[in-house]
Design a protein around this motif. Structure first.
Motif, PDB file in Angstrom:
ATOM      1  N   VAL A   1       0.844  -1.186   0.100  1.00 22.28           N
ATOM      2  CA  VAL A   1      -0.171  -0.084  -0.147  1.00 22.28           C
ATOM      3  C   VAL A   1       0.761   1.263   0.182  1.00 22.28           C
ATOM      4  O   VAL A   1       1.915   1.450   0.676  1.00 22.28           O
ATOM      5  CB  VAL A   1      -0.848   0.068   1.224  1.00 22.28           C
ATOM      6  CG1 VAL A   1      -1.834   1.168   1.075  1.00 22.28           C
ATOM      7  CG2 VAL A   1      -1.675  -1.461   1.503  1.00 22.28           C
ATOM      8  N   SER A   2       0.663   2.359  -0.781  1.00 23.46           N
ATOM      9  CA  SER A   2       1.357   3.353  -0.906  1.00 23.46           C
ATOM     10  C   SER A   2       1.512   4.155   0.436  1.00 23.46           C
ATOM     11  O   SER A   2       2.369   4.993   0.693  1.00 23.46           O
ATOM     12  CB  SER A   2       0.785   4.264  -2.242  1.00 23.46           C
ATOM     13  OG  SER A   2      -0.183   5.012  -1.668  1.00 23.46           O
TER      14      SER A   2
ATOM     15  N   LYS B   1       1.326   5.074   4.574  1.00 26.51           N
ATOM     16  CA  LYS B   1       2.109   4.392   5.735  1.00 26.51           C
ATOM     17  C   LYS B   1       1.145   4.589   7.094  1.00 26.51           C
ATOM     18  O   LYS B   1       0.159   5.299   7.148  1.00 26.51           O
ATOM     19  CB  LYS B   1       3.474   5.210   6.027  1.00 26.51           C
ATOM     20  CG  LYS B   1       4.391   4.865   4.800  1.00 26.51           C
ATOM     21  CD  LYS B   1       5.717   5.147   5.188  1.00 26.51           C
ATOM     22  CE  LYS B   1       6.815   4.559   4.277  1.00 26.51           C
ATOM     23  NZ  LYS B   1       8.030   5.024   4.645  1.00 26.51           N
TER      24      LYS B   1
ATOM     25  N   ARG C   1     -10.870   2.395  -6.850  1.00 26.34           N
ATOM     26  CA  ARG C   1     -11.297   3.563  -7.377  1.00 26.34           C
ATOM     27  C   ARG C   1     -12.457   4.118  -6.635  1.00 26.34           C
ATOM     28  O   ARG C   1     -12.495   5.254  -6.288  1.00 26.34           O
ATOM     29  CB  ARG C   1     -11.736   3.382  -8.840  1.00 26.34           C
ATOM     30  CG  ARG C   1     -10.594   3.081  -9.768  1.00 26.34           C
ATOM     31  CD  ARG C   1      -9.534   4.145  -9.878  1.00 26.34           C
ATOM     32  NE  ARG C   1      -9.894   5.260 -10.570  1.00 26.34           N
ATOM     33  CZ  ARG C   1      -9.218   6.391 -10.773  1.00 26.34           C
ATOM     34  NH1 ARG C   1      -7.919   6.770 -10.005  1.00 26.34           N
ATOM     35  NH2 ARG C   1      -9.730   7.530 -11.470  1.00 26.34           N
TER      36      ARG C   1
ATOM     37  N   PRO D   1      -7.575  10.325  -3.790  1.00 21.37           N
ATOM     38  CA  PRO D   1      -6.574  10.450  -4.931  1.00 21.37           C
ATOM     39  C   PRO D   1      -5.067  10.465  -4.391  1.00 21.37           C
ATOM     40  O   PRO D   1      -5.135  10.794  -3.228  1.00 21.37           O
ATOM     41  CB  PRO D   1      -7.132  11.677  -5.562  1.00 21.37           C
ATOM     42  CG  PRO D   1      -7.935  12.349  -4.604  1.00 21.37           C
ATOM     43  CD  PRO D   1      -8.548  11.253  -3.832  1.00 21.37           C
ATOM     44  N   GLY D   2      -4.268   9.680  -5.022  1.00 23.58           N
ATOM     45  CA  GLY D   2      -2.803   9.581  -4.310  1.00 23.58           C
ATOM     46  C   GLY D   2      -2.791   8.451  -3.750  1.00 23.58           C
ATOM     47  O   GLY D   2      -1.361   8.229  -3.497  1.00 23.58           O
TER      48      GLY D   2
ATOM     49  N   PHE E   1      -2.581   4.595  -3.555  1.00 26.31           N
ATOM     50  CA  PHE E   1      -2.680   3.344  -4.552  1.00 26.31           C
ATOM     51  C   PHE E   1      -2.050   2.101  -3.793  1.00 26.31           C
ATOM     52  O   PHE E   1      -1.550   2.226  -2.734  1.00 26.31           O
ATOM     53  CB  PHE E   1      -2.076   3.751  -5.884  1.00 26.31           C
ATOM     54  CG  PHE E   1      -0.374   4.120  -6.025  1.00 26.31           C
ATOM     55  CD1 PHE E   1      -0.229   5.575  -5.741  1.00 26.31           C
ATOM     56  CD2 PHE E   1       0.315   3.325  -6.024  1.00 26.31           C
ATOM     57  CE1 PHE E   1       0.945   5.881  -5.657  1.00 26.31           C
ATOM     58  CE2 PHE E   1       1.737   3.496  -6.036  1.00 26.31           C
ATOM     59  CZ  PHE E   1       2.035   4.902  -5.823  1.00 26.31           C
TER      60      PHE E   1
ATOM     61  N   GLY F   1       1.621  -2.971 -11.217  1.00 32.92           N
ATOM     62  CA  GLY F   1       2.454  -1.828 -10.784  1.00 32.92           C
ATOM     63  C   GLY F   1       3.587  -2.399 -10.002  1.00 32.92           C
ATOM     64  O   GLY F   1       4.467  -1.508  -9.339  1.00 32.92           O
ATOM     65  N   HIS F   2       3.512  -3.424  -9.553  1.00 32.91           N
ATOM     66  CA  HIS F   2       4.328  -4.035  -8.435  1.00 32.91           C
ATOM     67  C   HIS F   2       5.755  -4.790  -8.982  1.00 32.91           C
ATOM     68  O   HIS F   2       6.045  -4.656 -10.394  1.00 32.91           O
ATOM     69  CB  HIS F   2       3.869  -5.441  -7.666  1.00 32.91           C
ATOM     70  CG  HIS F   2       4.466  -5.548  -6.376  1.00 32.91           C
ATOM     71  ND1 HIS F   2       3.825  -4.921  -5.439  1.00 32.91           N
ATOM     72  CD2 HIS F   2       5.160  -6.634  -6.071  1.00 32.91           C
ATOM     73  CE1 HIS F   2       4.529  -5.655  -4.303  1.00 32.91           C
ATOM     74  NE2 HIS F   2       5.434  -6.406  -4.818  1.00 32.91           N
TER      75      HIS F   2
ATOM     76  N   LEU G   1      -0.799  -1.528 -14.515  1.00 35.69           N
ATOM     77  CA  LEU G   1      -0.748  -0.303 -13.742  1.00 35.69           C
ATOM     78  C   LEU G   1      -1.070  -0.803 -12.206  1.00 35.69           C
ATOM     79  O   LEU G   1      -1.594  -1.640 -11.865  1.00 35.69           O
ATOM     80  CB  LEU G   1      -1.908   0.533 -14.041  1.00 35.69           C
ATOM     81  CG  LEU G   1      -1.755   1.783 -15.258  1.00 35.69           C
ATOM     82  CD1 LEU G   1      -2.991   2.048 -15.843  1.00 35.69           C
ATOM     83  CD2 LEU G   1      -0.880   2.693 -14.773  1.00 35.69           C
ATOM     84  N   GLY G   2      -0.610   0.433 -11.361  1.00 39.88           N
ATOM     85  CA  GLY G   2      -0.911   0.286  -9.967  1.00 39.88           C
ATOM     86  C   GLY G   2      -2.250   0.332  -9.713  1.00 39.88           C
ATOM     87  O   GLY G   2      -3.288   0.792 -10.415  1.00 39.88           O
TER      88      GLY G   2
ATOM     89  N   LEU H   1      -4.868   3.663  -9.570  1.00 38.52           N
ATOM     90  CA  LEU H   1      -4.232   4.834 -10.388  1.00 38.52           C
ATOM     91  C   LEU H   1      -5.332   5.265 -11.539  1.00 38.52           C
ATOM     92  O   LEU H   1      -5.226   6.536 -11.859  1.00 38.52           O
ATOM     93  CB  LEU H   1      -2.754   4.391 -11.015  1.00 38.52           C
ATOM     94  CG  LEU H   1      -1.756   4.394 -10.079  1.00 38.52           C
ATOM     95  CD1 LEU H   1      -0.585   3.829 -10.653  1.00 38.52           C
ATOM     96  CD2 LEU H   1      -1.488   5.685  -9.246  1.00 38.52           C
ATOM     97  N   ALA H   2      -5.824   4.461 -12.051  1.00 36.51           N
ATOM     98  CA  ALA H   2      -6.624   4.839 -13.292  1.00 36.51           C
ATOM     99  C   ALA H   2      -8.135   3.929 -13.403  1.00 36.51           C
ATOM    100  O   ALA H   2      -8.330   3.051 -12.655  1.00 36.51           O
ATOM    101  CB  ALA H   2      -5.861   4.494 -14.394  1.00 36.51           C
TER     102      ALA H   2
ATOM    103  N   ILE I   1      -8.942   2.520 -18.609  1.00 29.56           N
ATOM    104  CA  ILE I   1      -7.459   2.459 -18.933  1.00 29.56           C
ATOM    105  C   ILE I   1      -6.748   1.146 -18.410  1.00 29.56           C
ATOM    106  O   ILE I   1      -5.883   0.911 -18.668  1.00 29.56           O
ATOM    107  CB  ILE I   1      -6.809   3.845 -18.116  1.00 29.56           C
ATOM    108  CG1 ILE I   1      -7.453   5.120 -18.889  1.00 29.56           C
ATOM    109  CG2 ILE I   1      -5.262   3.874 -18.446  1.00 29.56           C
ATOM    110  CD1 ILE I   1      -6.985   6.486 -18.198  1.00 29.56           C
TER     111      ILE I   1
END
Lengths: 116, 697
Positions: free
Chosen positions: B506-507, B509, B546, B551-552, B554, B575-576, B595-596, B599-600, B604
């Motif tokens: 997970v992006s 923390k 989604r 946003p931000g 991912f 995306g990994h 893609l991660g 993200l989209a 897409i």
């Protein structure tokens, strides 16, 4: 570790944000702040120059994602330029080339904006 | 009485009984004098001795147990004054009565001397002895051993006088019938008088009175003193005819009282002009103590900041108090208190800047008592200050702010207030510092607690045991960082002959990341049974993110579905980091496009993701990891990197998954020795078993 530095300048109608050093969870808020200020001032044509960027973490990548939709809805864009191989690798793994225009040189990115 | 007969001890112990007995003896002995018979010399001497002994007994009794001992100081002073006034009035009455009696008939003279004078003498003696206790208490206010010695000396001098009077040979030369003083100075008398004067200076209770009491006492005390001093001799004369011993005791005490009264009045007079100031100081000191206690009790910084000017206002009796704190980028008004609507307003910044500079430079208070020009700004809007007091709010020589007190009037602050104001400002600084520390530690505790919970959550999310897979062995480990990095992995027996392997990151923390991990794990478990392709599962997860995510935020993930019986594996990557295939001493990185997550949109995401399918050969190993591994840095700020990992994997001789995982983690730990881990590191290995018969052949 290197510090993170961020500089903004105007190149015509385009704002160029230059990043240096490490963009991680600790420095991402700073980058976020700069982008927020630009967007608030309706500067939605943005080139991020990553020539000095040594490292980007997922938090740093998240900043790009956090703004792109807003910027594009205002007919702007965020283009990335001059990524080092290592940083490009991170962007690439995540699939960023599908989502963002990534260009070799800053001039190319500026030129892309002029065309539109 | 039966009790009296029962025990002598009890008799003496009983104060009242002892007192009454002494008084009784005195009355009888004294009254003998007025019997219309001539008493022989020897009998007279015995009578004197009895009276002296009675008085000494009473004296000692009063000394040991003062009936007014429990009264407040105020009450003692009032009682003492009233007693002296009573004595003065009594003296006047006695002299009036005497002149009236001496001018009357023989019968009246006989009755007068025997009755009126007896009553008067007893009254005087009783009052004087009663006042003795009060007098002694007043003398001892705030006094030490010296005064005790002085008082003992005074008592001794009285005893000596008494003794002189008792000696038969003196022919009572020491006790003249007319006046104590007319006989001329004699050594014991001078001694007694001198000591009485010295005792007079023991009046430390005066500073304890407030201004009103001092003024009142002075104006009331003055006429009392005049009356008392004028009647002193008639009082002595009232007692003297009864007994020389009583006369001596009474005259000594009256001398002492008189001296005390006069010196106290002079002392009061001296203290009167400063009484107001002293009052104010007392108020300030008292409020300082109270206010410090109030300050110390509050541990919330905001509440403290609001409270400080209010308390300071009360303490120095200011009209306006302003607290400025260093906000990092200069001093800003943190709180302000104005006592009344017409309290002065703070001077403009141009003026305060100058005062602040002085305060900071000197690191002590600045007092501007005539601030008409200095403090008033030219264009001050509201009422302006006549005087200003400013003190640094400093703690261990670190100035964190400035406290200003304003008064409408010029010369509103006393010089002495500066020290106290400074002390208060200092106390305020300490309280603020403490509150800050407490808040910090509470926040830290909160953060630590949050981190601990997040760690626990993360650990619970990781599989507790690996499912056993026929023909394969599997092992995984997640080494967590101090901050939760958001790594997780899962191995799911998703059906017959199907094992799903998931590694994700997970992006975010911290606790937020742990929360998302939990959600994701739940979503995967739900999706695993419904889809046969890892690509579909990732697309579904993307849709989920989604909808849910912000946003931000991912997530990167590798999703692999293993069919053990056919040794087939299908891998999709969102995306990994790529998956390493270790085959025959070489490493190939499997990196299908994708893609991660989050993200989209699906529009897409779905076209962008590819699946890779392959058949594993016996001895093949698959190596999954998260970016924490390759991004780990050593003390020389060098990254572990993909190349190092490739080399390590290619050369690894491990025969099973667990050994490979151990080997990689061991190598990483060696590499990052002495460096704090910033991100989680997850490593998972899958090994395709070598059939026994295969190894034989």
């Amino acid at each position: 570790m290197d510090r993170f530095e961020i500089a903004t300048r105007q190149a015509g109608a385009v704002s160029v944000v230059s990043l240096r050093g490490y963009l991680d969870a600790h420095t991402a808020p700073e980058f976020e702040q700069v982008l927020q200020t630009l967007v608030d001032e309706k500067h939605v044509r943005i080139v991020v120059n990553c020539s000095g960027l040594n490292y980007i973490s997922s938090a740093g990548l998240g900043v790009f994602m956090g703004f792109i939709e807003n910027v594009r809805s205002q007919n702007g864009d965020i283009k990335l330029a001059e990524l080092t191989d290592k940083v490009f690798r991170v962007f690439d793994l995540l699939g960023f080339p599908v989502l963002f225009e990534i260009l070799k040189r800053e001039e190319d990115a500026l030129a892309k904006f002029e065309k539109t | 009485m039966a009790e009296n007969a029962a025990g002598g001890k009890r008799f003496y112990r009983n104060w009242r009984t002892g007192f009454a007995a002494a008084v009784g003896v005195l009355v009888i002995a004294a009254s003998l004098r007025f019997l219309p018979v001539r008493i022989p010399f020897l009998a007279e001497q015995v009578r004197e001795w009895v009276i002296a002994a009675g008085l000494v007994f009473l004296w000692l009794r009063m000394r040991k147990r003062n009936p007014f001992g429990g009264s407040s100081l105020d009450r003692k002073i009032r009682l003492f004054g009233a007693g002296l006034l009573g004595l003065g009035a009594l003296g006047r009455l006695v002299s009036l009565l005497e002149s009236w009696i001496s001018g009357g008939s023989a019968l009246l003279r006989l009755l007068g001397t025997s009755l009126f004078q007896t009553v008067a003498a007893f009254l005087v003696t009783a009052i004087v002895i009663g006042l003795f206790g009060l007098f002694r208490d007043l003398v001892f206010v705030q006094q030490g051993r010296r005064t005790q010695q002085l008082f003992a000396a005074f008592e001794l001098s009285v005893a000596i006088r008494l003794l002189f009077a008792m000696l038969p040979a003196t022919d009572r030369a020491l006790v003249p019938a007319s006046s104590q003083w007319a006989e001329g100075p004699n050594p014991p008398l001078i001694l007694t008088a001198g000591l009485a004067v010295l005792l007079g200076f023991r009046c430390k209770w005066i500073p304890f009175l407030n201004r009103r009491s001092k003024t009142g006492l002075f104006f009331l005390g003055f006429p009392v003193a005049v009356l008392f001093m004028s009647q002193r001799e008639s009082l002595i004369e009232a007692v003297l005819p009864f007994s020389a011993a009583a006369g001596i005791v009474i005259s000594s005490l009256l001398t002492a009282f008189g001296a005390y009264l006069v010196i106290s009045l002079v002392s009061l007079l001296i203290h009167l002009p400063t009484a107001g100031l002293l009052d104010r100081r007392m108020r300030e000191v008292r409020s300082f103590q109270e206010l410090s206690a109030v300050l110390g009790a509050d541990l919330k910084k905001d509440a403290l900041i609001a409270k400080i000017p209010v308390l300071a206002c009360r303490m120095v009796e200011a009209d306006t108090v302003c607290l400025e704190l260093d906000a990092g980028a200069g001093f800003r008004t943190a709180s302000l208190h104005r006592n009344r609507p017409d309290s002065p307003e703070m001077p403009p910044e141009t003026v305060t800047a100058g005062i602040r500079k002085q305060v900071l430079e000197r690191a002590r208070p600045v007092l501007m008592n005539n601030a008409a020009r200095g403090v008033r700004g030219r264009k001050a809007a509201g009422p302006s200050a006549g005087s200003l007091l400013a003190a640094p709010v400093a703690f261990q020589s670190r100035v964190i702010g400035v406290l200003y007190a304003l008064k409408s009037d010029a010369f509103g602050f006393v010089e002495e207030s500066q020290g106290l104001f400074q002390a208060f400002a200092h106390q305020a600084a300490i309280s603020l510092q403490n509150a800050g520390l407490v808040e910090q530690s509470i926040n830290r505790e909160k953060a630590e607690e949050e981190l601990r919970l997040a760690h626990e959550a993360q650990m619970r999310l990781l599989p507790q045991s690996m499912p056993s897979v026929r023909g394969f062995d599997l092992d995984g480990v997640c080494v967590t960082a101090n901050e939760i990095g958001g790594d997780f992995y899962d191995v799911i027996a998703a059906g017959r002959d199907r094992i799903d392997i998931v590694v994700g990151d997970v992006s975010g923390k911290g606790a937020a990341a742990a929360f998302i991990m939990a959600e994701t794990k739940g979503a995967i478990r739900a999706l695993a049974g419904r889809h046969r392709s890892p690509k579909d599962i990732l697309c579904e997860l993307n849709g989920f993110f989604r909808e849910q995510g912000e946003p931000g935020l991912f997530l990167t993930m590798v999703y692999a579905i293993l069919t053990p019986s056919r040794r087939r594996i299908r891998i999709a990557r969102a995306g990994h980091c790529p998956v390493g295939l270790i085959r025959k001493g070489g490493v190939r990185w499997l990196e299908p496009r994708g893609l991660g997550l989050g993200l989209a949109d699906d529009r897409i995401f779905r076209p962008g993701i590819r699946e890779q399918e392959m058949t594993l050969m016996p001895g093949d190993r698959l190596f999954f990891y998260t970016d924490g591994l390759v991004e780990a840095r050593n003390a020389g700020d060098e990254e572990f990197g993909e190349d190092r990992l490739s080399g390590l994997l290619a050369a690894d001789p491990s025969s099973d998954a667990a050994a490979l995982v151990r080997s990689v983690i061991g190598r990483l730990e060696k590499f990052t020795r002495g460096v704090a881990r910033h991100d989680d590191v997850t490593v998972l290995a899958l090994r395709c078993g070598v059939p026994r018969r295969g190894s034989k052949g």
